[in-house]
Design a protein around this motif. Structure first.
Motif, mmCIF file in Angstrom:
data_model
loop_
_atom_site.group_PDB
_atom_site.id
_atom_site.type_symbol
_atom_site.label_atom_id
_atom_site.label_comp_id
_atom_site.label_asym_id
_atom_site.label_seq_id
_atom_site.Cartn_x
_atom_site.Cartn_y
_atom_site.Cartn_z
ATOM 1 N N THR A 149 7.545 -8.763 5.019
ATOM 2 C CA THR A 149 7.489 -7.638 5.026
ATOM 3 C C THR A 149 7.528 -6.657 3.756
ATOM 4 O O THR A 149 7.534 -6.421 2.981
ATOM 5 C CB THR A 149 8.379 -7.050 6.285
ATOM 6 O OG1 THR A 149 8.646 -7.332 7.608
ATOM 7 C CG2 THR A 149 8.104 -5.089 6.231
ATOM 8 N N ASP A 150 8.804 -7.563 2.924
ATOM 9 C CA ASP A 150 9.756 -6.852 1.303
ATOM 10 C C ASP A 150 9.449 -7.808 0.813
ATOM 11 O O ASP A 150 9.043 -7.273 -0.409
ATOM 12 C CB ASP A 150 10.910 -7.033 1.673
ATOM 13 C CG ASP A 150 11.310 -8.800 1.641
ATOM 14 O OD1 ASP A 150 10.772 -9.882 1.825
ATOM 15 O OD2 ASP A 150 12.554 -9.534 1.615
ATOM 16 N N PHE A 151 7.987 -8.749 0.535
ATOM 17 C CA PHE A 151 7.447 -9.142 -0.301
ATOM 18 C C PHE A 151 7.143 -8.252 -1.239
ATOM 19 O O PHE A 151 6.631 -8.450 -2.330
ATOM 20 C CB PHE A 151 5.604 -10.225 0.037
ATOM 21 C CG PHE A 151 5.258 -11.039 -0.877
ATOM 22 C CD1 PHE A 151 6.184 -11.768 -2.178
ATOM 23 C CD2 PHE A 151 3.800 -10.762 -1.157
ATOM 24 C CE1 PHE A 151 5.128 -12.784 -2.084
ATOM 25 C CE2 PHE A 151 3.120 -11.109 -1.929
ATOM 26 C CZ PHE A 151 4.054 -12.399 -2.779
ATOM 27 N N THR A 152 5.868 -7.152 -0.584
ATOM 28 C CA THR A 152 5.649 -6.019 -1.444
ATOM 29 C C THR A 152 6.066 -4.782 -1.721
ATOM 30 O O THR A 152 6.531 -3.776 -2.057
ATOM 31 C CB THR A 152 4.253 -5.586 -1.477
ATOM 32 O OG1 THR A 152 4.216 -5.361 0.191
ATOM 33 C CG2 THR A 152 3.066 -6.116 -1.437
ATOM 34 N N LEU A 153 7.675 -4.870 -1.058
ATOM 35 C CA LEU A 153 8.006 -3.488 -1.349
ATOM 36 C C LEU A 153 8.566 -3.291 -3.003
ATOM 37 O O LEU A 153 9.068 -3.732 -2.949
ATOM 38 C CB LEU A 153 9.877 -3.811 -0.188
ATOM 39 C CG LEU A 153 11.037 -3.083 -0.381
ATOM 40 C CD1 LEU A 153 10.368 -1.838 1.028
ATOM 41 C CD2 LEU A 153 11.585 -3.354 0.655
ATOM 42 N N GLU A 154 8.404 -1.647 -2.354
ATOM 43 C CA GLU A 154 8.916 -1.670 -4.335
ATOM 44 C C GLU A 154 10.307 -0.850 -4.758
ATOM 45 O O GLU A 154 10.265 -0.821 -3.002
ATOM 46 C CB GLU A 154 7.860 -0.630 -5.089
ATOM 47 C CG GLU A 154 6.082 -1.028 -5.139
ATOM 48 C CD GLU A 154 5.453 -0.551 -5.114
ATOM 49 O OE1 GLU A 154 5.438 0.612 -5.148
ATOM 50 O OE2 GLU A 154 3.967 -0.586 -4.827
ATOM 51 N N ALA A 155 10.575 -0.709 -5.331
ATOM 52 C CA ALA A 155 11.794 -0.482 -5.466
ATOM 53 C C ALA A 155 11.946 1.039 -5.616
ATOM 54 O O ALA A 155 12.601 1.566 -4.569
ATOM 55 C CB ALA A 155 12.531 -0.401 -7.174
ATOM 56 N N SER A 156 11.343 2.145 -4.786
ATOM 57 C CA SER A 156 10.802 3.190 -4.843
ATOM 58 C C SER A 156 11.071 3.492 -3.531
ATOM 59 O O SER A 156 11.333 4.156 -2.693
ATOM 60 C CB SER A 156 9.632 3.924 -5.282
ATOM 61 O OG SER A 156 8.657 3.627 -4.785
#
Lengths: 288, 344
Positions: free
Chosen positions: B279-286
Motif C-alpha cells: 500500500t505504501d509503495f506509492t504513498l507520496e509525502a503529501s
C-alpha cells in the motif's frame, strides 16, 4: 461420514445464485477455480453468471472473512465460512468492522481440508480444529459429529517445556528467516489497520530491513495486536512462504486469554471482545 | 567437456570454495534457497527450483551503502566497501539465468549503472543447470512461452546437465572455459556424453511447459488497450491479498526502498527490496496515494512486466519460472491473467 465436497459445492452454487438473483446480496464471497483443480482461489461472485465458477474442494482453505472489510458499510454480502472463518466473522462484527444485518452467512461444516501447496491435512495442530461453523444463517451440509475432538493447544506442549532462553532462541531462529513480505498480516482477517504500525514513518516503529531487530518488532507487535482477537484459522502460517509457525504464538496467547477471561475470540455473537469488556471479577494475572 | 559423479559433488564444491565464494542451493526448512556455502556437503542439487530467485546473489534483499553516526554537529559517514572475492553461482536454472540478462538492463544498461549490481556480476561466474527433462512438468511454470528452453545454456559461463549418476559440465564462455580447465576434481567426458549433452539441450527446447503462442508486442498492446477496463482488473485481482510474496520471489522484480535505520546514534543507509503490491509503495509525502486499490497495484505489476517493459526495452520482464504462482497464498497466476487479458 465422509464429507461430500461436490454436494457442498452444489449447495453453495444454488444458494449463491438464489441470493444474487433475488437481490438479497450484491456480493458472494466464496471459492473459485484456480489454475488447476488443486489450486482453487478466493472468489467474488457479483452476478448469477459468475456462480458457475464457484468450486468447493478440500483445498478451499481460505478464510473469506479477510475480504469483508473491503466493502463499504451497507453492501449486502453472502459469505461462505468454515468453522474458524465464522469465528472471524463474529470477531469482525464485535469490532464493528462489518455489521450482522449486512451479512448472509453460509456455513460449511467440514473436516479433512488440505494445504494446496503442501498437500498436508489442516487440523487442530495449525488451526482451532473445529468442524462446524459457530455462526450461520444456512448450513450447506450436515453438522459434523463423531470426529475426534482434539484441543487446539496440544501442539504447544513441546514449546512450553522449553525454558525462557531456549524459547527465545527458537523464535529468533524462526524470525531470522522472515523476508518481510507481510503475507501473514495480509492473509489475517483481523489485520485491517490502515496503515499498519510497521508501515508508519513518523514515528517509525520498526526497521524495514529483514533483520532480527525489525523482524522481532514486527512479529511480536503483531502477535500482541491479535491478543484476544485471533480466531486460530491458521491463515498467517499457511500464507508464509518461509514456513514460520506463527500459529504457535497466537495459540499460546489465545489460551492465556481463555484461561484468564474464560473467553475465546469469535465463539459467540453475544460476547463482547475480551479487550473491551471489563468485568469486576476479571483475572488480575496480567498485572502480576 | 568434463564430468563428475553426483555423489562427489562436495569435492567440486570444496574446490570452488578454495577459489572464492560459492553460492549454491541448499535445503532449508521451507524448501531450497541459494545461500553462501560454508560447508561443501550442504550443496544439494536435488532441488527443482529455489523459493527465492538467485537474483539475490547480485541484488541482495538488503544492501548497506553508508554507515553513519548522528548526534554531532557534522554527522560522520563512511561508505560501505564491497570486498568481493571471485564468486561462483552454482546450479542456476536456465530461466533464472535469462533473468540476469533482463535485470542487466536496469542495473547497468540504461546509462545509470548500479555499481553494486555491476561489481557482483563481474565477480561472478555462473554455473547453469538444466531442468530434469524426465521429471513431470510443474503446473506453475511457463518459461516456454517466454522462449526459454528447459536446458538452454545461453547466459551461463559453464552449463551443467545431469546424466544418471554423473554431472556433465561444459564451458559456454571463455571465462567458463578457463575455470573448467582449472577444476581438478573433474574428469574428461567421453564423446557419447558430449552427444548426450548436445541432444539434451535440443530436447530441452521441446520440453512443454504451459505455452501461449503470442509475441511480446501483441501482449503489450493488448494490455495497454485494456488499461482502463477496471471491471477486468477488479475481477482478476479480487483474491489478491496485496502482500509482497510474488515480487520477493520473482527473479525480475527489482524495486527497492532506501532507508536510514538508526539505533542509539549509529545508523546505516541501506537499500531494501520493496514491492509495488504494498500500500505504501506509492504513498507520496503529501499523503496522496495514486494506487490505493488492490486492482491498481496488481494491474501495475502485470503491466510493468508485460507491457511497459516491452515498450521501453523490447522484452517481457518475466521468465516464466512460476515462483509467483507457486508461492502466492491465494494461487493468483500471472500466466492466467495475461491469458485472460488476451481474450478480453
Amino acid at each position: 461420514m465422509a464429507i461430500s465436497f461436490k454436494q457442498i459445492e452444489e449447495k453453495l452454487k444454488t444458494e449463491a445464485k438464489r441470493l444474487l438473483k433475488a437481490g438479497t446480496v450484491s456480493v458472494v464471497l466464496a471459492y473459485g477455480k484456480g489454475y488447476d483443480e488443486n489450486h482453487p482461489m478466493p472468489y467474488v461472485a457479483k452476478n448469477a453468471s459468475d456462480v458457475e465458477n464457484i468450486v468447493f474442494n478440500e483445498f478451499c482453505t481460505y478464510n473469506m472473512a479477510r475480504y469483508l472489510v473491503r466493502y463499504p458499510r451497507g453492501t449486502k454480502i453472502a459469505i461462505a465460512v468454515k468453522a474458524a472463518d465464522s469465528r472471524a466473522v463474529i470477531q469482525l462484527v464485535h469490532e464493528e468492522k462489518v455489521f450482522r444485518e449486512d451479512l448472509v452467512v453460509m456455513g460449511i461444516p467440514v473436516y479433512g481440508m488440505k494445504n494446496s501447496k503442501t498437500g498436508e491435512e489442516i487440523d487442530s495442530r495449525t488451526t482451532c480444529g473445529l468442524y462446524n461453523p459457530v455462526l450461520y444463517d444456512m448450513l450447506l451440509g450436515e453438522e459434523v459429529h463423531g470426529q475426534p475432538v482434539v484441543s487446539p493447544y496440544d501442539v504447544l506442549a513441546p514449546y512450553e517445556a522449553m525454558d525462557k532462553d531456549e524459547r527465545f532462541a527458537f523464535w529468533k531462529k524462526e524470525f531470522d528467516r522472515c523476508i518481510r513480505c507481510y503475507a501473514c498480516r495480509k492473509a489475517c482477517p483481523m489485520c485491517y489497520c490502515d496503515p499498519c504500525f510497521i508501515d508508519q514513518n513518523k514515528p517509525k516503529w520498526g526497521d524495514k530491513s529483514p533483520q532480527s531487530s525489525g523482524n522481532l518488532m514486527y512479529h511480536l507487535t503483531r502477535f500482541h495486536h491479535l491478543a484476544g482477537r485471533c480466531v486460530d484459522c491458521g491463515e498467517c502460517s499457511r500464507a508464509c512462504p518461509v514456513n514460520i509457525p506463527l500459529y504457535l504464538f497466537h495459540k499460546k496467547v489465545a489460551r492465556e486469554c481463555q484461561e484468564m477471561f474464560g473467553q475465546s475470540a469469535g465463539m459467540s455473537i453475544q460476547d463482547k471482545p475480551v479487550l473491551v469488556n471489563f468485568r469486576v471479577d476479571d483475572s488480575d494475572k496480567i498485572l502480576e | 567437456m568434463k564430468k563428475t559423479a553426483i555423489d562427489q559433488l562436495h569435492e567440486l564444491a570444496a574446490h570452488l570454495m578454495e577459489k572464492g565464494t560459492l553460492i549454491a542451493p541448499i535445503k532449508e526448512d521451507a524448501g531450497f534457497n541459494f545461500r553462501e556455502i560454508s560447508d561443501a556437503k550442504n550443496v544439494d542439487l536435488t532441488f527443482h527450483n529455489t523459493i527465492i530467485s538467485p537474483k539475490s546473489a547480485f541484488f541482495p534483499q538488503m544492501e548497506d551503502f553508508v554507515r553513519y553516526q548522528t548526534g554531532k554537529n557534522v554527522p560522520e559517514a563512511m561508505p560501505v566497501e564491497l570486498n568481493l572475492q571471485p564468486t561462483f553461482l552454482f546450479g542456476v536454472r536456465p530461466c533464472d539465468v535469462k533473468s540476469f540478462q533482463i535485470m542487466d538492463i536496469h542495473f547497468s544498461g540504461t546509462g545509470a549503472a548500479d555499481p553494486y549490481w555491476r561489481k557482483r556480476r563481474e565477480a561472478t561466474t555462473i554455473l547453469g543447470y538444466a531442468f530434469d527433462l524426465d521429471a513431470p512438468v510443474q503446473a506453475e511454470e511457463f518459461y516456454r512461452t517466454l522462449g526459454i528452453g528447459a536446458a538452454d545454456p545461453e547466459g551461463s559461463d559453464i552449463f551443467m546437465i545431469r546424466k544418471g549418476e554423473d554431472l556433465l559440465l561444459k564451458s559456454i564462455t571463455p571465462r567458463g572455459e578457463k575455470l573448467l580447465a582449472q577444476m581438478s576434481p573433474l574428469t574428461e567426458a567421453s564423446a557419447d556424453e558430449e552427444k548426450y549433452f548436445e541432444d539434451y539441450i535440443i530436447r530441452g527446447r521441446d520440453f512443454k511447459t504451459r505455452f501461449t503462442c503470442v509475441d511480446d508486442k501483441t501482449v503489450a498492446k493488448k494490455l495497454e488497450n485494456i488499461f482502463h477496463n477496471s471491471d477486468f482488473w477488479t475481477k482478476v485481482s479480487s483474491a489478491c491479498l496485496s502482500c509482497g510474496v510474488c515480487t520477493f520471489v520473482c527473479p525480475n522484480c527489482y524495486c527497492f526502498d532506501i532507508c536510514d535505520e538508526t539505533l542509539f546514534g549509529r545508523g546505516t543507509r541501506r537499500r531494501v527490496w520493496d514491492a509495488c503490491m504494498f500500500t505504501d509503495f506509492t504513498l507520496e509525502a503529501s499523503g496522496h496515494n495514486p494506487r490505493t486499490q488492490v486492482f491498481q497495484r496488481l494491474r501495475q505489476k502485470v503491466n510493468h512486466k508485460y507491457s511497459y517493459h516491452v515498450r521501453k526495452y523490447g522484452v517481457i520482464s518475466c521468465v516464466g519460472c512460476g515462483r509467483c504462482t507457486r508461492h502466492c497464498p491465494v494461487n493468483i497466476d500471472i500466466y492466467s491473467i495475461v491469458e485472460a487479458a488476451l481474450k478480453v
